[in-house]
Design an enzyme around this catalytic site. Structure first.
Site, PDB file in Angstrom:
ATOM      1  CB  THR A  53      66.003   2.515  39.746  1.00 59.55           C
ATOM      2  OG1 THR A  53      65.163   3.643  39.865  1.00 59.55           O
ATOM      3  CG2 THR A  53      65.433   1.560  38.727  1.00 59.55           C
ATOM      4  CE1 TYR A  67      61.326   2.657  38.008  1.00 58.99           C
ATOM      5  CE2 TYR A  67      62.177   2.603  40.249  1.00 58.99           C
ATOM      6  CZ  TYR A  67      62.219   3.105  38.962  1.00 58.99           C
ATOM      7  OH  TYR A  67      63.147   4.063  38.639  1.00 58.99           O
ATOM      8  CB  THR A 133      69.795   6.975  37.925  1.00 57.06           C
ATOM      9  OG1 THR A 133      68.381   7.185  37.921  1.00 57.06           O
ATOM     10  CG2 THR A 133      70.122   5.505  37.729  1.00 57.06           C
ATOM     11  CG  ASP A 134      66.276  10.668  40.274  1.00 58.80           C
ATOM     12  OD1 ASP A 134      65.192  10.960  40.817  1.00 58.80           O
ATOM     13  OD2 ASP A 134      66.365   9.998  39.237  1.00 58.80           O
ATOM     14  CE  LYS A 206      67.787   9.552  35.378  1.00 57.58           C
ATOM     15  NZ  LYS A 206      67.013   9.211  36.624  1.00 57.58           N
ATOM     16  CD  GLU A 326      76.393  36.164  27.670  1.00 53.16           C
ATOM     17  OE1 GLU A 326      76.380  35.714  26.511  1.00 53.16           O
ATOM     18  OE2 GLU A 326      75.788  37.201  27.995  1.00 53.16           O
TER      19      GLU A 326
END
Ligand code: DAS
Length: 369
Positions: A53, A67, A133-134, A206, A326
């Site tokens: 981006t 965009y 950014t992903d 993110k 767990e």
């Protein structure tokens, strides 16, 4: 014209006065220069552009979320922020031009090898990587694991395209160059500058998919960068860069590692399919503290019995997975991913498996990195 003795005399005097004034100005300038110490040479920062981006473009300034990513070339990103020229001598290389969700292991290797080569050059003082950014957090973690340097390396993106009102890319890029040019940023591991914060490449994720404050670390930022100055509040707690036992210059390929998500009603279909695909490790992104549904446990035991490493992570973004809590990890010979997200656990697993598949050694690596 005016060729009379008095004028000739005056013209002579005026010429003398002008010469004297020029001499006086030259002397004054020389004295001033002698008093003003020469400005230190600016650091050299290389910007490696990969797309995303921060290089995005929308149809109108009102398009902050609609965009096309990966459109604006690196030289245009640099000319859009002329103020950077006061921080460093900046030059750019276009390594890729893609949206980061589409980056591959081969892209990661290419980028890391280029970063490593540049850090060895005496006329490179810092490196900035512009990135979508992903998956920015995965690239930043990978680089901090495998690039042997204490020179600042900063990965930066933006949440709005360069064409948007209040675009965050230009200031994020200015901050990234500022940190990459800073001596006090050396030895901090790979960093991420977003939204005025300096984040650890290891810890950052993110956490929101639209706002400019999207990038957070559950252990907090390393510091902040404001108007070209860094303010540090903590140091990285885990091994990185110069302290890492992994070196990109000695890695030829990354082994396949995949992730299976845990959720209510989960079936073993994905796990069984992944187990037969040639992977070397499977990250189980469990619920809660890395919980595994009881009907899934035998399938993961079968995966482990086939020689594939099983690593318990959690889909929950905060906290860390406790070993033998767990699930009886000692009994099943499973590894826990500590505080790493599933996607970061996958990055570390791929890097670690280039050196060892011993589960005790792998667990040490997950505690230390
Ligand atoms: N698709 C996203 C990426 O390239 C755009 C971005 O947020 O950078 O990661």
């Amino acid at each position: 014209m005016f060729d009379v003795p008095e004028f000739r005399a005056m013209r002579g005097l005026r010429g003398f006065a002008a010469t004297a004034a020029l001499l006086a100005a030259a002397v004054a300038q020389a004295q001033a220069q002698a008093q003003t110490p020469a400005q230190p040479a600016l650091p050299n920062v290389v910007i490696l552009a990969t797309g995303g981006t921060i290089a995005g473009a929308g149809a109108s300034a009102a398009n902050s979320a609609t965009y096309s990513a990966a459109k604006v070339p690196v030289d245009q990103l640099i000319t859009a922020v002329p103020e950077m020229a006061k921080l460093a001598r900046v030059r750019g290389e276009q390594v890729f031009q893609v949206a980061s969700e589409s980056l591959t292991n081969d892209n990661l290797m290419t980028l890391a090898k280029r970063v490593s080569a540049l850090t060895k050059l005496p006329d490179v003082d810092g490196i900035v990587i512009t990135h979508g950014t992903d998956t920015l957090e995965e690239t930043a973690y990978f680089l901090t694991l495998v690039v042997h340097t204490d020179k600042p390396i900063v990965v930066v993106g933006s949440m709005r395209p360069s064409t948007a009102l209040s675009a965050d890319g230009p200031l994020n890029l200015y901050d990234a160059v500022s940190v990459a040019a800073s001596k006090d940023a050396r030895g901090k591991g790979v960093m991420v500058t977003m939204n005025d914060e300096i984040q650890s490449g290891r810890d950052v994720s993110k956490t929101t998919n639209v706002v400019t404050s999207a990038f957070k670390s559950q252990w907090g930022p390393l510091g902040m960068v404001v108007e070209g100055r860094n303010y540090w509040f903590r140091d990285p707690a885990k091994r990185h860069t110069m302290q890492s036992e992994f070196d990109i210059d000695r890695i030829d390929a990354l082994p396949p590692v995949e992730i299976a998500l845990g959720y209510e009603g989960v079936s073993p279909v994905a796990i069984d399919a992944l187990a037969g695909s040639g992977i070397k490790a499977l990250i189980h992104a469990g619920t809660g503290n890395g919980s595994v549904a009881d009907r899934i446990v035998p399938h993961l035991q079968k995966v482990r019995a086939s020689g594939i490493v099983v690593i318990r992570s959690s889909r929950v973004p905060q906290g860390f997975v406790l070993r033998n809590a767990e699930q009886p990890d000692d009994k099943y010979d499973w590894v826990v991913a500590h505080d790493l997200s599933p996607q970061k656990a996958r990055i570390l697993a791929m890097v670690a498996l280039t050196k060892t598949s011993d589960t005790k050694d792998l667990q040490r690596i997950f505690w230390e990195y």
